[in-house]
Scaffold this active site. Structure first.
Site, PDB file in Angstrom:
ATOM      1  N   SER A  68       0.820  -1.215   0.000  1.00 27.28           N
ATOM      2  CA  SER A  68       0.000   0.000   0.000  1.00 27.28           C
ATOM      3  C   SER A  68       0.854   1.265   0.000  1.00 27.28           C
ATOM      4  CB  SER A  68      -0.947  -0.004   1.202  1.00 27.28           C
ATOM      5  OG  SER A  68      -0.252  -0.228   2.409  1.00 27.28           O
ATOM      6  N   LYS A 120       0.220 -10.765   6.831  1.00 25.85           N
ATOM      7  CA  LYS A 120       0.501  -9.416   7.311  1.00 25.85           C
ATOM      8  C   LYS A 120      -0.788  -8.845   7.887  1.00 25.85           C
ATOM      9  CE  LYS A 120       1.729  -4.696   6.010  1.00 25.85           C
ATOM     10  NZ  LYS A 120       2.032  -3.719   4.930  1.00 25.85           N
TER      11      LYS A 120
END
Length: 349
Positions: free
Chosen positions: A73, A198
Site C-alpha cells: 500500500s 501481514k
C-alpha cells in the site's frame, strides 16, 4: 521443532536467483525480522525512477532488514501499469543480487486483483521479474456478497496456481472493509503454499491466536510467518510471538525498527519499550498522512537529494515542504530521527 526466533536473523534462506530458487527454499519459513513495504519513486517526468529505487534498496539492506516488499500500500501499485510494476520488481531484485551478503533475501510482491485469474497472472509476472513471494489481499470489490467460503477458495486457488508462495494481506482499508478473522485465516493457512500473513488490521489478539494455532493446521510445522503491519506495535506483536513486522515507517527509520526486535531478544524490555514509544509517535504521523507523508519525510531522514524522486503520482500531490503538515511531521518524528541517526553513526563506527 520451531525455527529460531532470533529477530532479524534468517531462519530459512528464501531468496535465490530465479534459476536456482527451488521449491524447498520457497516454502521454508520466512526469516524473522523487519520487512519494508517500499515506497515508489518517480522522476520529475513521471517515469519510474530506477536509480532512486535501487538506492533505497541498498539503504534498507545496509540497515539490516530481513526482507523487502514491493507494491504494497506504500508502493503505489494502483498508480502503475503492469509493465512498470515488473520494472520495479526487477530493479529491486537486481540491487539485492548485487549485494552478495543479501542474495538470499525475500522479495515479496503485492499481487492484488479481484479475480483468481488476474491475481495468478500478477504472481507469474512478479516471479519472472524476480519476486520470491506474493502478498495478496482478499477480493473485496464485491464485499456485500462475499462470504468466508469464497475468500478461502480464492486464496487456495491462487496458491495452487501461483509459481510463488503467498502471504495473506489483511488490510480492511484497502479491501473495501473486508477484515479476515483468525478462524478464516487459519482455514486459508491450511494450504501449504500460503506461508504467512501481514496483519495491518492491528489486532494483536488475532496475531496471538495465529501464532499459537497455525501449527495445528500445518501438520505441526512452525513454518507460517505471522507479522504485524505497522511499526506502532512491533514490540506488542513480539510479546505474543510475532515473527516480525511489515512496516511502512521502516522506509524512514529501518534501524530503529530492527533495534526494537534486537532489544526484545536481548531481554532489554525497558529499552525496547522506550524505543517503541518513540517509533509509535513517529509512525502515527505516517499513518495519518499515508504514503504522501512518508514521502514528505524522506528528505528529512535521508537527505535533500531524495526530494526530487518522492513526488506521488496524480491525483495525489506532495506536501509543501514549508507547509504546516510537513512541519508537524518533522516535529513528531524528531525523536526517532535522532535515534536513527545515532544508530547509523554506531554502524559506521
Amino acid at each position: 521443532m520451531e525455527p529460531s526466533t532470533n529477530f532479524g536473523m534468517p531462519v530459512t534462506p528464501t531468496h535465490l536467483p530465479s534459476d536456482t530458487f527451488d521449491e524447498q527454499s520457497q516454502l521454508g519459513r520466512l526469516p524473522n525480522g523487519v520487512y519494508v513495504p517500499m515506497l515508489a519513486f518517480f522522476t520529475p517526468d513521471d517515469e519510474v525512477d530506477i536509480p532512486a529505487t535501487q538506492r533505497h534498496t541498498a539503504r534498507l539492506l545496509a540497515a539490516g532488514v530481513s526482507g523487502l516488499v514491493v507494491h504494497g500500500s506504500n508502493g503505489e501499485a494502483v498508480h502503475m501499469s503492469r509493465q512498470e510494476r515488473k520494472s520495479v520488481i526487477k530493479a529491486v531484485a537486481d540491487a539485492v543480487r548485487h549485494e552478495s551478503d543479501h542474495a538470499q533475501m525475500p522479495i515479496i510482491a503485492g499481487c492484488c486483483a479481484q479475480s483468481i485469474r488476474e491475481t495468478v497472472e500478477l504472481c507469474q509476472e512478479s516471479k519472472e521479474a524476480g519476486a520470491t513471494h506474493a502478498l495478496v489481499l482478499p477480493p473485496g470489490y464485491y464485499a456485500g456478497i462475499l462470504n468466508k467460503d469464497i475468500i478461502v477458495d480464492f486464496f487456495h486457488s491462487v496458491a495452487s496456481k501461483s509459481p510463488i508462495p503467498l502471504l495473506v494481506y489483511n488490510f480492511p482499508g484497502a479491501a473495501n472493509g473486508v477484515d479476515l478473522d483468525s478462524d478464516t485465516i487459519l482455514r486459508i493457512a491450511a494450504h501449504p503454499r500460503v506461508v504467512g500473513v501481514k496483519l495491518t488490521c492491528g489486532n494483536t489478539g488475532k496475531l496471538a491466536r495465529l501464532v499459537v494455532d497455525t501449527p495445528k493446521v500445518r501438520n505441526g510445522k512452525h513454518d507460517f510467518f505471522v507479522a504485524g503491519g505497522s511499526a506502532d506495535f512491533v514490540l506488542q506483536g513480539l510479546a505474543v510471538g510475532a515473527h516480525g513486522t511489515i512496516s511502512g515507517f521502516a522506509n524512514l527509520a529501518p534501524r530503529a525498527c530492527v533495534r526494537i526486535g534486537e532489544l526484545f531478544e536481548q531481554g532489554k524490555l525497558a529499552e525496547a519499550r522506550d524505543l517503541q514509544h518513540e517509533v509509535a509517535r513517529g509512525d502515527w504521523l505516517a499513518i495519518r498522512y499515508g504514503f504522501v507523508g512518508v514521502k514528505a519525510a524522506m528528505p528529512y531522514f535521508h537527505g535533500q537529494g531524495e526530494l526530487a524522486c518522492v513526488e506521488p503520482r496524480l491525483p495525489f500531490k506532495s506536501l509543501a515542504q514549508d507547509g504546516d503538515a510537513v512541519k508537524e511531521i518533522q516535529q513528531g518524528m524528531a525523536g526517532v530521527l535522532e535515534i536513527e541517526q545515532r544508530l547509523v553513526a554506531e554502524a559506521i563506527a
